[in-house]
Design a protein around this motif. Structure first.
Motif, mmCIF file in Angstrom:
data_model
loop_
_atom_site.group_PDB
_atom_site.id
_atom_site.type_symbol
_atom_site.label_atom_id
_atom_site.label_comp_id
_atom_site.label_asym_id
_atom_site.label_seq_id
_atom_site.Cartn_x
_atom_site.Cartn_y
_atom_site.Cartn_z
ATOM 1 N N SER A 56 -1.454 1.663 1.966
ATOM 2 C CA SER A 56 -1.779 0.086 2.373
ATOM 3 C C SER A 56 -3.144 -0.220 3.068
ATOM 4 O O SER A 56 -3.363 -1.301 3.633
ATOM 5 C CB SER A 56 -0.592 -0.437 3.056
ATOM 6 O OG SER A 56 -0.489 -0.172 4.514
ATOM 7 N N GLY A 57 -3.924 0.897 3.479
ATOM 8 C CA GLY A 57 -5.207 0.896 4.151
ATOM 9 C C GLY A 57 -5.153 0.356 5.529
ATOM 10 O O GLY A 57 -6.156 0.014 5.963
ATOM 11 N N ASP A 79 -12.109 8.568 2.715
ATOM 12 C CA ASP A 79 -11.937 7.177 1.794
ATOM 13 C C ASP A 79 -12.911 6.343 2.180
ATOM 14 O O ASP A 79 -13.093 6.059 3.317
ATOM 15 C CB ASP A 79 -10.697 6.687 2.039
ATOM 16 C CG ASP A 79 -9.949 5.774 1.050
ATOM 17 O OD1 ASP A 79 -10.712 5.032 0.624
ATOM 18 O OD2 ASP A 79 -9.103 5.815 0.337
ATOM 19 N N ALA A 80 -13.712 5.751 1.072
ATOM 20 C CA ALA A 80 -14.979 5.015 1.226
ATOM 21 C C ALA A 80 -14.294 3.539 1.775
ATOM 22 O O ALA A 80 -15.070 2.792 2.168
ATOM 23 C CB ALA A 80 -15.522 4.842 -0.057
ATOM 24 N N ARG A 81 -13.129 3.065 1.478
ATOM 25 C CA ARG A 81 -12.362 1.962 1.880
ATOM 26 C C ARG A 81 -12.104 2.035 3.537
ATOM 27 O O ARG A 81 -12.113 0.962 4.003
ATOM 28 C CB ARG A 81 -11.225 1.733 1.393
ATOM 29 C CG ARG A 81 -11.237 1.662 -0.276
ATOM 30 C CD ARG A 81 -10.047 1.621 -0.968
ATOM 31 N NE ARG A 81 -9.316 2.874 -0.826
ATOM 32 C CZ ARG A 81 -7.934 3.138 -1.085
ATOM 33 N NH1 ARG A 81 -7.410 2.187 -1.518
ATOM 34 N NH2 ARG A 81 -7.195 4.208 -0.892
ATOM 35 N N ASN A 82 -12.269 3.070 4.223
ATOM 36 C CA ASN A 82 -11.791 3.252 5.372
ATOM 37 C C ASN A 82 -13.308 2.964 6.414
ATOM 38 O O ASN A 82 -14.390 3.762 6.138
ATOM 39 C CB ASN A 82 -11.368 4.469 5.810
ATOM 40 C CG ASN A 82 -11.312 4.699 7.530
ATOM 41 O OD1 ASN A 82 -11.333 4.104 8.169
ATOM 42 N ND2 ASN A 82 -10.956 6.016 7.731
ATOM 43 N N PRO A 83 -13.296 1.840 7.086
ATOM 44 C CA PRO A 83 -14.510 1.710 7.789
ATOM 45 C C PRO A 83 -15.024 2.854 8.830
ATOM 46 O O PRO A 83 -16.117 2.877 9.278
ATOM 47 C CB PRO A 83 -14.461 0.285 8.454
ATOM 48 C CG PRO A 83 -12.842 0.129 8.426
ATOM 49 C CD PRO A 83 -12.436 0.873 7.342
ATOM 50 N N THR A 116 -9.054 9.112 -3.900
ATOM 51 C CA THR A 116 -8.058 7.884 -4.003
ATOM 52 C C THR A 116 -6.846 8.958 -4.657
ATOM 53 O O THR A 116 -5.767 9.125 -4.367
ATOM 54 C CB THR A 116 -8.017 6.969 -4.629
ATOM 55 O OG1 THR A 116 -9.076 6.261 -4.123
ATOM 56 C CG2 THR A 116 -7.039 6.082 -5.006
ATOM 57 N N TRP A 139 -5.806 2.092 8.346
ATOM 58 C CA TRP A 139 -6.285 3.218 8.677
ATOM 59 C C TRP A 139 -5.940 3.728 9.876
ATOM 60 O O TRP A 139 -5.616 4.998 10.248
ATOM 61 C CB TRP A 139 -7.716 3.257 8.428
ATOM 62 C CG TRP A 139 -8.308 2.777 6.995
ATOM 63 C CD1 TRP A 139 -8.772 1.245 6.981
ATOM 64 C CD2 TRP A 139 -7.964 3.176 5.847
ATOM 65 N NE1 TRP A 139 -8.760 1.227 5.716
ATOM 66 C CE2 TRP A 139 -8.421 2.405 4.996
ATOM 67 C CE3 TRP A 139 -7.501 4.345 5.345
ATOM 68 C CZ2 TRP A 139 -8.405 2.541 3.562
ATOM 69 C CZ3 TRP A 139 -7.364 4.739 4.040
ATOM 70 C CH2 TRP A 139 -8.093 3.620 3.178
#
Length: 218
Positions: free
Chosen positions: A43-44, A79-83, A4, A46
């Protein structure tokens, strides 16, 4: 999280450096797509970020923005937030940046870190996938010399992904052993119940027969 922070540093650096000289008459299509990609990344969003940044990274004429897009695409895949994050693609983007003949040294430092992080997350060290990125972002008519891949950074230890796989395998082995022991314990308990019942039956026979047991009842 390290990834991040890298996203923020890369985005901030490439959003502020050289804007006046590269785009003196307002945002160009390249600049607009780059900014759209960084906004989507923050903003995520992806897939939108991947699409916009990949478009910028595919054109030599994108210049500095093209180089920045490659780095941001690498962070996106870590990025771990990206599925749909893919460490292998992250490593490949980092390699593509390091192979650019016109990339500044500060970008090399970021790309090397991204590459090692990707290896740590399970990417194979020798992977360089076809990504559709431009081979250079200046002097677009010039040929591109081959780059020595042996200069890529080396992970200093055992990648965390391999350590985690080993721990999971060990956990699964312990769980399997525990399940087998539980089955054995249940079998022993059942046998104990049977033996207790047999002992009780023999006691009843002894009481009824005055203390003797025939050979037939033994």
């Amino acid at each position: 999280m390290r990834v991040t922070r890298l996203v923020s540093l890369v985005a901030a650096g490439f959003l502020t450096a050289g804007c006046a000289g590269l785009f003196p008459s307002g945002p160009s299509p390249v600049e607009s797509r780059f900014q759209a990609g960084t906004r989507a990344l923050e903003s995520g969003e992806w897939e939108q970020a991947r699409e916009a940044l990949a478009e910028v990274a595919s054109r030599c004429e994108s210049g500095e923005r093209g180089r920045g897009a490659i780095l941001l695409l690498s962070t996106l895949e870590l990025d771990a937030r990206n599925p749909d994050a893919d460490p292998a693609r992250a490593a490949s983007f980092a390699v593509r940046y390091l192979m650019l003949p016109d990339a500044p040294n500060e970008g090399h430092a970021i790309a090397r870190t991204l590459y090692v992080l990707a290896i740590d997350q399970g990417a194979p060290a020798d992977l360089d996938a076809e990504l559709g990125t431009a081979p250079r972002f200046s002097d677009c008519e010039q040929p591109v010399d081959s780059v020595d891949r042996s200069a890529l950074p080396v992970h200093p230890g055992t990648p965390a992904a391999l350590v985690l796989d080993s721990l999971r395998a060990e956990r699964d082995a312990h769980q399997s052993r525990a399940a087998a022991l539980a089955d054995t314990l249940q079998t022993v308990r059942s046998r104990v119940v049977e033996l207790e019942a047999e002992i009780e039956r023999i006691r009843d026979l002894l009481k009824a027969g005055g203390g003797t047991v025939s050979s037939r009842d033994r």
